[in-house]
Design a protein around this motif. Structure first.
Motif, PDB file in Angstrom:
ATOM      1  N   TYR A 131       0.813  -1.168   0.017  1.00 44.52           N
ATOM      2  CA  TYR A 131      -0.112   0.147  -0.075  1.00 44.52           C
ATOM      3  C   TYR A 131       0.748   1.285   0.292  1.00 44.52           C
ATOM      4  CZ  TYR A 131      -3.854  -3.040   1.199  1.00 44.52           C
ATOM      5  OH  TYR A 131      -4.759  -4.011   1.148  1.00 44.52           O
ATOM      6  N   HIS A 135      -4.424  -1.482  -4.299  1.00 42.97           N
ATOM      7  CA  HIS A 135      -5.547  -0.327  -3.976  1.00 42.97           C
ATOM      8  C   HIS A 135      -5.750  -0.920  -2.233  1.00 42.97           C
ATOM      9  CE1 HIS A 135      -6.499   1.443  -7.394  1.00 42.97           C
ATOM     10  NE2 HIS A 135      -5.902   0.503  -8.160  1.00 42.97           N
ATOM     11  N   ILE A 159      -9.037  -1.454   0.011  1.00 45.87           N
ATOM     12  CA  ILE A 159     -10.309  -1.780   0.217  1.00 45.87           C
ATOM     13  C   ILE A 159     -10.879  -0.703   1.340  1.00 45.87           C
ATOM     14  CG2 ILE A 159     -10.650  -3.863  -0.835  1.00 45.87           C
ATOM     15  CD1 ILE A 159     -11.181  -4.915   2.132  1.00 45.87           C
ATOM     16  N   ASP A 160     -12.362  -0.198   1.232  1.00 43.53           N
ATOM     17  CA  ASP A 160     -12.565   0.770   2.115  1.00 43.53           C
ATOM     18  C   ASP A 160     -12.517   0.151   3.774  1.00 43.53           C
ATOM     19  OD1 ASP A 160     -13.480   1.890  -0.180  1.00 43.53           O
ATOM     20  OD2 ASP A 160     -15.595   1.361   0.451  1.00 43.53           O
ATOM     21  N   THR A 161     -12.776  -0.857   4.087  1.00 51.74           N
ATOM     22  CA  THR A 161     -12.723  -1.311   5.479  1.00 51.74           C
ATOM     23  C   THR A 161     -11.138  -1.175   5.924  1.00 51.74           C
ATOM     24  OG1 THR A 161     -12.577  -3.893   4.728  1.00 51.74           O
ATOM     25  CG2 THR A 161     -14.540  -2.764   5.571  1.00 51.74           C
ATOM     26  N   THR A 162     -10.084  -1.510   4.934  1.00 51.26           N
ATOM     27  CA  THR A 162      -8.763  -1.503   5.346  1.00 51.26           C
ATOM     28  C   THR A 162      -8.340  -0.212   5.756  1.00 51.26           C
ATOM     29  OG1 THR A 162      -8.223  -3.623   4.026  1.00 51.26           O
ATOM     30  CG2 THR A 162      -6.352  -2.217   4.681  1.00 51.26           C
ATOM     31  N   LEU A 163      -9.027   1.034   4.946  1.00 47.49           N
ATOM     32  CA  LEU A 163      -8.705   2.334   5.015  1.00 47.49           C
ATOM     33  C   LEU A 163      -9.295   2.885   6.063  1.00 47.49           C
ATOM     34  CD1 LEU A 163      -7.443   4.960   3.850  1.00 47.49           C
ATOM     35  CD2 LEU A 163      -9.682   5.169   2.194  1.00 47.49           C
ATOM     36  N   LEU A 164     -10.224   2.240   6.491  1.00 50.93           N
ATOM     37  CA  LEU A 164     -11.160   2.953   7.844  1.00 50.93           C
ATOM     38  C   LEU A 164     -10.458   2.241   9.084  1.00 50.93           C
ATOM     39  CD1 LEU A 164     -14.883   2.390   6.773  1.00 50.93           C
ATOM     40  CD2 LEU A 164     -13.702   4.478   7.411  1.00 50.93           C
ATOM     41  N   ASP A 165      -9.824   0.996   9.014  1.00 52.55           N
ATOM     42  CA  ASP A 165      -9.095   0.540  10.072  1.00 52.55           C
ATOM     43  C   ASP A 165      -7.947   1.144  10.214  1.00 52.55           C
ATOM     44  OD1 ASP A 165     -11.078  -1.242  10.588  1.00 52.55           O
ATOM     45  OD2 ASP A 165     -10.197  -3.027   9.317  1.00 52.55           O
ATOM     46  N   VAL A 218      -9.644   9.285   7.360  1.00 56.69           N
ATOM     47  CA  VAL A 218      -9.436   8.994   5.924  1.00 56.69           C
ATOM     48  C   VAL A 218      -9.035  10.034   4.916  1.00 56.69           C
ATOM     49  CG1 VAL A 218     -10.768   7.644   4.116  1.00 56.69           C
ATOM     50  CG2 VAL A 218     -11.138   6.987   6.481  1.00 56.69           C
ATOM     51  N   ASN A 219      -9.593  10.990   5.032  1.00 56.26           N
ATOM     52  CA  ASN A 219      -9.347  11.969   4.118  1.00 56.26           C
ATOM     53  C   ASN A 219      -7.673  12.645   4.419  1.00 56.26           C
ATOM     54  OD1 ASN A 219     -11.710  12.409   3.100  1.00 56.26           O
ATOM     55  ND2 ASN A 219     -12.168  14.009   4.176  1.00 56.26           N
ATOM     56  N   LEU A 246      -5.788  10.033   2.569  1.00 55.16           N
ATOM     57  CA  LEU A 246      -5.900  10.129   1.089  1.00 55.16           C
ATOM     58  C   LEU A 246      -5.163  11.534   0.433  1.00 55.16           C
ATOM     59  CD1 LEU A 246      -9.622   8.870   0.699  1.00 55.16           C
ATOM     60  CD2 LEU A 246      -7.529   7.714   0.084  1.00 55.16           C
TER      61      LEU A 246
END
Length: 130
Positions: free
Chosen positions: A51, A57, A59-65, A74-75, A78
């Motif tokens: 990463y 890429h 996934i959403d849950t990984t980004l949130l974790d 998260v922003n 990113l």
């Protein structure tokens, strides 16, 4: 002739690389290794490295974790939040700051006053009270 993005794949690769650099910077400021971050969210060190290198890429849950473990939005990962000039922290300082934040308020105030006194004695900087 069509107008638009010249090379969408290249743009996507650049975006992945930017997010990876941001993630790496935040992780280092948090005082965590790739392995430690991975263990906290159920990933291998290699996955975190992928990463950060912009090869994969999230996934959403990984980004949130990751955001939760790193205590950022998260922003921020990113790169969508405006960033003030940041001073990079070493792992050594980051770990100390985490420990200090967990102490009772009177102890924290004492540590900060002591630190302010040392800084004032060794520089011309003015420390502003919070």
């Amino acid at each position: 002739m069509m107008k638009g993005r010249k090379n969408p794949k290249k743009s996507q690769e650049n975006r992945l690389a930017e997010v990876g650099k941001s993630l790496q910077s935040i992780r280092k400021r948090s005082g965590l290794t790739q392995k430690e971050l991975g263990e906290k969210i159920g990933l291998t060190r290699e996955a975190v490295a992928s990463y950060e290198a912009g090869r994969s890429h999230m996934i959403d849950t990984t980004l949130l974790d990751m955001a939760s473990v790193l205590r950022v939005s998260v922003n921020k990962i990113l790169g969508l939040e405006c960033q003030a000039a940041e001073i990079p922290l070493t792992r050594r300082w980051a770990k100390r700051m985490i420990i200090i934040e967990s102490l009772p308020e009177p102890v924290k105030k004492h540590i900060l006053r002591t630190l302010d006194d040392v800084i004032k004695a060794n520089t011309r900087l003015t420390i502003f009270e919070d």
